[in-house]
Design a protein around this motif. Structure first.
Motif, PDB file in Angstrom:
ATOM      1  N   VAL A  27       1.059  -1.540  -0.046  1.00 23.94           N
ATOM      2  CA  VAL A  27       0.164  -0.005   0.077  1.00 23.94           C
ATOM      3  C   VAL A  27       1.047   1.184   0.107  1.00 23.94           C
ATOM      4  N   PHE A  28       1.542   1.225   1.239  1.00 23.23           N
ATOM      5  CA  PHE A  28       2.903   2.486   0.986  1.00 23.23           C
ATOM      6  C   PHE A  28       3.458   2.604  -0.145  1.00 23.23           C
ATOM      7  N   GLU A  29       4.147   1.493  -1.090  1.00 23.80           N
ATOM      8  CA  GLU A  29       4.776   1.745  -2.635  1.00 23.80           C
ATOM      9  C   GLU A  29       4.033   1.808  -3.123  1.00 23.80           C
ATOM     10  N   ALA A  30       2.496   1.685  -3.328  1.00 22.77           N
ATOM     11  CA  ALA A  30       1.435   2.352  -5.301  1.00 22.77           C
ATOM     12  C   ALA A  30       2.144   3.533  -3.958  1.00 22.77           C
ATOM     13  N   ILE A  31       1.024   3.760  -2.709  1.00 21.36           N
ATOM     14  CA  ILE A  31       0.787   5.398  -2.331  1.00 21.36           C
ATOM     15  C   ILE A  31       2.198   6.254  -2.616  1.00 21.36           C
ATOM     16  N   GLY A  79       3.690   8.163  -9.293  1.00 20.38           N
ATOM     17  CA  GLY A  79       4.018   9.680  -9.095  1.00 20.38           C
ATOM     18  C   GLY A  79       3.571   9.883 -10.689  1.00 20.38           C
ATOM     19  N   PRO A  80       2.983   9.285 -12.557  1.00 17.68           N
ATOM     20  CA  PRO A  80       2.705   9.821 -13.607  1.00 17.68           C
ATOM     21  C   PRO A  80       1.432  10.915 -13.096  1.00 17.68           C
ATOM     22  N   LEU A  81       0.637  10.045 -12.712  1.00 16.69           N
ATOM     23  CA  LEU A  81      -0.390  10.896 -12.705  1.00 16.69           C
ATOM     24  C   LEU A  81      -0.191  11.514 -11.501  1.00 16.69           C
ATOM     25  N   LEU A 108      -3.487  14.987  -4.261  1.00 13.53           N
ATOM     26  CA  LEU A 108      -4.675  13.715  -5.213  1.00 13.53           C
ATOM     27  C   LEU A 108      -4.257  13.160  -5.548  1.00 13.53           C
ATOM     28  N   PRO A 109      -4.233  12.937  -6.446  1.00 18.09           N
ATOM     29  CA  PRO A 109      -3.426  10.844  -6.677  1.00 18.09           C
ATOM     30  C   PRO A 109      -3.113  10.125  -5.833  1.00 18.09           C
ATOM     31  N   GLN A 110      -2.021  10.448  -4.791  1.00 14.62           N
ATOM     32  CA  GLN A 110      -2.001   9.718  -4.152  1.00 14.62           C
ATOM     33  C   GLN A 110      -2.926  10.052  -3.158  1.00 14.62           C
ATOM     34  N   ILE A 111      -3.386  10.796  -2.369  1.00 10.93           N
ATOM     35  CA  ILE A 111      -5.092  10.298  -1.542  1.00 10.93           C
ATOM     36  C   ILE A 111      -6.027   9.784  -1.778  1.00 10.93           C
ATOM     37  N   THR A 130      10.127   4.841   0.544  1.00  8.17           N
ATOM     38  CA  THR A 130       9.579   4.442   0.950  1.00  8.17           C
ATOM     39  C   THR A 130       9.464   3.883   2.575  1.00  8.17           C
ATOM     40  N   ALA A 131      10.378   2.976   2.763  1.00  6.34           N
ATOM     41  CA  ALA A 131      11.118   2.934   4.300  1.00  6.34           C
ATOM     42  C   ALA A 131      10.364   4.068   4.886  1.00  6.34           C
ATOM     43  N   THR A 132      10.955   5.025   4.938  1.00  7.42           N
ATOM     44  CA  THR A 132      11.114   6.378   6.096  1.00  7.42           C
ATOM     45  C   THR A 132       9.587   6.438   5.786  1.00  7.42           C
ATOM     46  N   MET A 133       9.075   6.128   5.050  1.00  7.91           N
ATOM     47  CA  MET A 133       7.379   7.009   4.569  1.00  7.91           C
ATOM     48  C   MET A 133       6.728   5.671   6.054  1.00  7.91           C
ATOM     49  N   MET A 134       6.624   4.558   5.758  1.00 12.54           N
ATOM     50  CA  MET A 134       6.373   4.022   6.238  1.00 12.54           C
ATOM     51  C   MET A 134       6.560   3.785   8.091  1.00 12.54           C
TER      52      MET A 134
END
Length: 624
Positions: free
Chosen positions: A234-238, A243-245, A288-291, A395-399
Motif C-alpha cells: 500500500v505504501f509503495e503504491a502511494i 508518480g505519473p498522475l 490528489l492521486p496519493q489521496i 518508502t521505508a521512511t514513509m512507513m
C-alpha cells in the motif's frame, strides 16, 4: 462533516435500508442510487446520514435512506440508537417512512434474523432483500425465497448487489411494500420456525474457502507477515505508483498559472493570485492521486472482507494496551482521515474504550500529513534501497512515520486506560464475512466521495488560509527588492521571530516556525506557507519548485536551513501534532465535552515537540 447542501425531496416516498454490518447493505444502496446521493449528519450528532434517489422505470422516484449498520434495535452504540429512534418514530425528521428494505446475508441468514424480527415487529411495510446469493451457492446454502415470503407475509428478493443480479425485480417490487404478518413474541422460536422451511444448509461441518484462507490470514505468525506485506504494498503504491498522475496534475496547475500570469499584469493582484491562491491550492491539489490511492487501498481491503480479519489479528496487540480489536478499524480509517476514524468509534459500546479510541485516533498519520511527508522525503531522503531489498529508503521512511503514530498510540492508550479511563475492555466479538471480490462500483463511490471532499477542502479552507498567509507575508510593504528582507519585516516575519526561541532547540528557524504556526487550521497548509515564505519562483510547478527551494534554503547565518536532523525533526513533529481544527471539533462532538478536545491538542502538541526535540538532538550528535 457538514450537513448536505442539497435539499431533501420530501415529495418522494422515503424508504429506509437497514441491515447488519457486512451484509452488503451499502453496496446495494450504491447500486440503486448511483451518484445521486446526499451525505450529511443526523441532527445533533456526528452519525453519518446518507440518502439517495432511486429512479423507477415509470419515471417516478423514491428516496432511499441508508441507515447505519446494526445488529439489534436494543444496542447502545450511537449508530444503533439512531436506527432505533428512526424506526420508533416511523420517520426521519419530519418525513415519514413509507417502508423498509431489510438486507440480509444469504450465507449468515439465521444470524441476521434477530434484527429482521425486531424490524418486522414495528409493523412498517417492508421487503426482505437476501443478498450475496452467489456466495451462498458456493457454500452449498439454499434459500427458498417463496417459502420465506409466505412465512413472513412480505416480498422476498434474492439479489447479488455486486453483480447487480436481481436488482430489476427489486426496483419493480419496492413500490409495493406490504405490512408483515404478526411476529411471535418469542423471537428465537419465531426464527427457527420460519427458517426451518426456507433455509437448507449442507449436513455436517463444511470448511468453506473463507475458512481455509483464514487459517493463513489469521495465523499469529503468517497472518502478521501477510499484514506487513499488504501494508508495504500500500505504501509503495502511494509513494511510487502515483508518480505519473501527480506529474499530470502538476502540469495542469502549471498551465493554470501560466494563464493567470498572461492575463493579469504584474503587480499586487498577480502576486495574490499566483503566490497566494494558485500556489496555495495547487501545492495541495497535486497530491490528489496519493489521496485517491490511499482511499482506494482502504476501500478494497474493506470490501473484500480482509478488514475484520486484520482487526482480529490486531486484537492480540490492542488487548495489551487495554483496548480490543474493535478499536482497530477506527484507527485504520484514521490513516485516511481522523474524522471518519473518530466517527467509526461510535460502534464501540463501552464508553471508556470508545473515548480512548477517539483520543488516540488522531495519532494515526492521516492523508493531510501525506503531502508534507512526500515533499520533505522526496527532497532530502536519498532514493536508495534498504539492505538490498526492493523497498526504497523513501518508502521505508514513509512507513516509519506511519508506524510512529501506532507506536506512540499504544503507550498513550495504556496510560489512559490505567489512569483517567480505568476499566477492563469488553470481549472482542466481530462477524467475519465471507471473502469476495471487491465491488468496483462500491470502491469507486468511496474514492470519489473522498476525493471530492479533499478538493472542497482545498477550495475553501486551504484557499482562505493561503490568501491570509500571503497577506501577512506581504504587508506592511517595504521599499526593498530583497524578498527575504521584505518577509522579515512583514507581520508574518515578526511573529516568526517572536517564537523562534521556542523552536530553536528543534533546529528550526523563524521561517519554519511561522510555516508551522500557519498550519494550525489544517496541516497541509504548511506547503503553501513554505512556498510563500521561500519565494518559489514558479509556484505552480509546485512539487519540483518547492523541493528545489527547500533544498537551497539558507538560514540567516548562511548555513543550510534544512539538514537531515532538521528534516527528521519536522517529519516527527507533523506525525504527532494535532494541527487540524476539524478533528478537534469532531472530538468535542463525539466525546461530549470541549475538555477532551483541549486535552487532545495539548498532549499531542507536547508529544510532537518532545519527539522532534529528541530526534533532532540525537541525529545531530550522531553526525548526520
Amino acid at each position: 462533516m457538514n450537513p448536505a447542501s442539497e435539499s431533501v425531496d420530501e415529495s418522494s416516498p422515503l424508504i429506509g435500508v437497514i441491515g447488519n454490518p457486512n451484509t452488503g447493505k451499502t453496496t446495494l444502496f450504491n447500486a440503486l442510487t448511483g451518484l445521486s446521493q446526499r451525505v450529511g449528519n443526523y441532527s445533533g450528532v456526528t452519525v453519518e446520514r446518507k440518502q439517495g434517489k432511486l429512479r423507477i422505470p415509470d419515471g417516478s422516484s423514491l428516496e432511499l435512506l441508508d441507515l447505519p449498520g446494526s445488529y439489534s434495535l436494543d444496542g447502545q452504540s450511537p449508530d444503533e440508537r439512531i436506527v432505533k429512534e428512526v424506526l420508533q418514530r416511523r420517520a426521519d425528521g419530519d418525513q415519514p417512512l413509507a417502508g423498509i428494505l431489510i438486507v440480509v446475508d444469504a450465507v449468515h441468514l439465521k444470524r441476521n434474523f434477530n434484527l429482521v424480527a425486531q424490524v418486522l415487529a414495528t409493523g412498517l411495510p417492508a421487503a426482505l432483500v437476501v443478498n450475496m446469493v452467489d456466495l451462498a451457492q458456493r457454500e452449498g446454502v439454499t434459500v427458498d425465497a417463496a417459502a420465506l415470503s409466505a412465512a413472513l407475509g412480505i416480498d422476498v428478493f434474492s439479489v447479488c448487489a455486486t453483480r447487480r443480479d436481481g436488482l430489476d425485480q427489486l426496483v419493480d417490487g419496492v413500490t409495493r411494500l406490504r405490512a408483515p404478518k404478526p411476529v411471535d413474541p418469542d423471537v428465537d422460536v419465531w426464527i427457527d420456525r420460519v427458517l426451518s422451511d426456507s433455509l437448507v444448509r449442507p449436513d455436517g461441518l463444511h470448511a468453506s474457502r473463507s475458512d481455509q484462507v483464514d487459517r493463513l490470514l489469521t495465523h499469529p505468525v503468517f497472518g502478521g507477515i501477510t499484514f506487513a506485506v499488504v501494508m508495504a504494498v500500500v505504501f509503495e503504491a502511494i509513494f511510487t505508483w502515483t508518480g505519473p498522475l501527480m506529474d499530470a496534475v502538476e502540469g495542469l496547475m502549471g498551465w493554470i498559472g501560466d494563464r493567470v500570469a498572461t492575463i493579469v499584469p504584474e503587480g499586487l493582484l498577480q502576486s495574490l493570485l499566483l503566490n497566494g491562491a494558485v500556489a496555495g491550492v495547487g501545492s495541495v491539489v497535486i497530491f490528489l492521486p496519493q489521496i485517491a490511492m490511499l482511499f482506494l487501498a482502504i476501500a478494497i481491503l474493506e470490501d473484500c472482507g480482509y478488514m475484520p480479519r486484520a482487526a482480529m489479528l490486531m486484537d492480540r496487540l490492542l488487548r495489551r494496551c487495554g483496548l480490543s480489536g474493535r478499536s482497530f478499524i477506527p484507527m485504520l480509517c484514521s490513516f485516511a482521515c481522523a474524522i471518519p476514524g473518530i466517527m467509526a468509534a461510535r460502534t464501540i459500546e463501552d464508553r471508556r474504550d470508545r473515548l480512548v479510541t477517539i483520543l488516540v485516533a488522531p495519532l494515526m498519520s492521516c492523508s493531510a500529513r501525506l503531502p508534507v511527508y512526500t515533499v520533505f522525503i522526496a527532497a532530502f531522503i536519498p532514493n536508495e534501497s534498504v539492505g538490498g531489498l526492493p523497498l526504497g529508503l523513501p518508502t521505508a521512511t514513509m512507513m516509519g512515520l506511519y508506524l510512529l503514530g501506532i507506536a506512540v498510540a499504544i503507550p498513550v492508550a495504556l496510560l489512559l486506560k490505567r489512569c483517567a479511563l480505568r476499566g477492563d475492555s469488553a470481549p472482542f466479538l466481530m462477524e467475519l464475512p465471507s471473502y469476495k471480490m471487491p465491488n468496483a462500483r462500491t470502491v469507486w463511490m468511496r474514492v470519489y466521495h473522498a476525493c471530492l471532499a479533499f478538493l472542497r477542502r482545498a477550495g475553501t479552507v486551504i484557499f482562505a488560509a493561503s490568501v491570509i498567509v500571503w497577506a501577512l507575508a506581504t504587508f506592511p510593504r517595504t521599499d526593498t527588492d530583497d524578498p527575504s528582507l521584505a518577509l522579515r519585516n512583514s507581520l508574518l516575519g515578526g511573529s516568526g521571530q517572536a517564537i523562534e526561541p521556542l523552536v530553536k532547540p528543534l533546529g528550526w528557524d523563524w521561517r519554519l516556525a511561522i510555516a508551522t504556526l500557519s498550519a494550525l487550521p489544517a496541516r497541509e497548509i504548511v506547503l503553501a506557507s513554505l512556498g510563500t515564505i521561500y519565494s518559489v519562483e514558479d509556484p505552480v510547478e509546485d512539487a519540483e519548485s518547492l523541493k528545489s527551494a527547500l533544498m537551497n534554503a539558507k538560514s540567516d547565518d548562511g548555513s543550510p536551513a534544512f539538514t537531515i536532523p532538521v528534516v527528521l525533526s519536522v517529519l516527527v513533529f507533523f506525525a504527532l501534532c494535532a494541527q487540524c481544527s476539524s478533528t478537534l471539533v469532531v472530538i468535542k462532538q463525539e466525546a461530549g465535552a470541549w475538555g477532551w478536545a483541549v486535552f487532545t491538542f495539548i498532549y499531542m502538541t507536547g508529544l510532537a515537540y518532545v519527539g522532534a526535540l529528541l530526534v533532532y538532538q540525537a541525529t545531530r550528535l550522531m553526525g548526520w
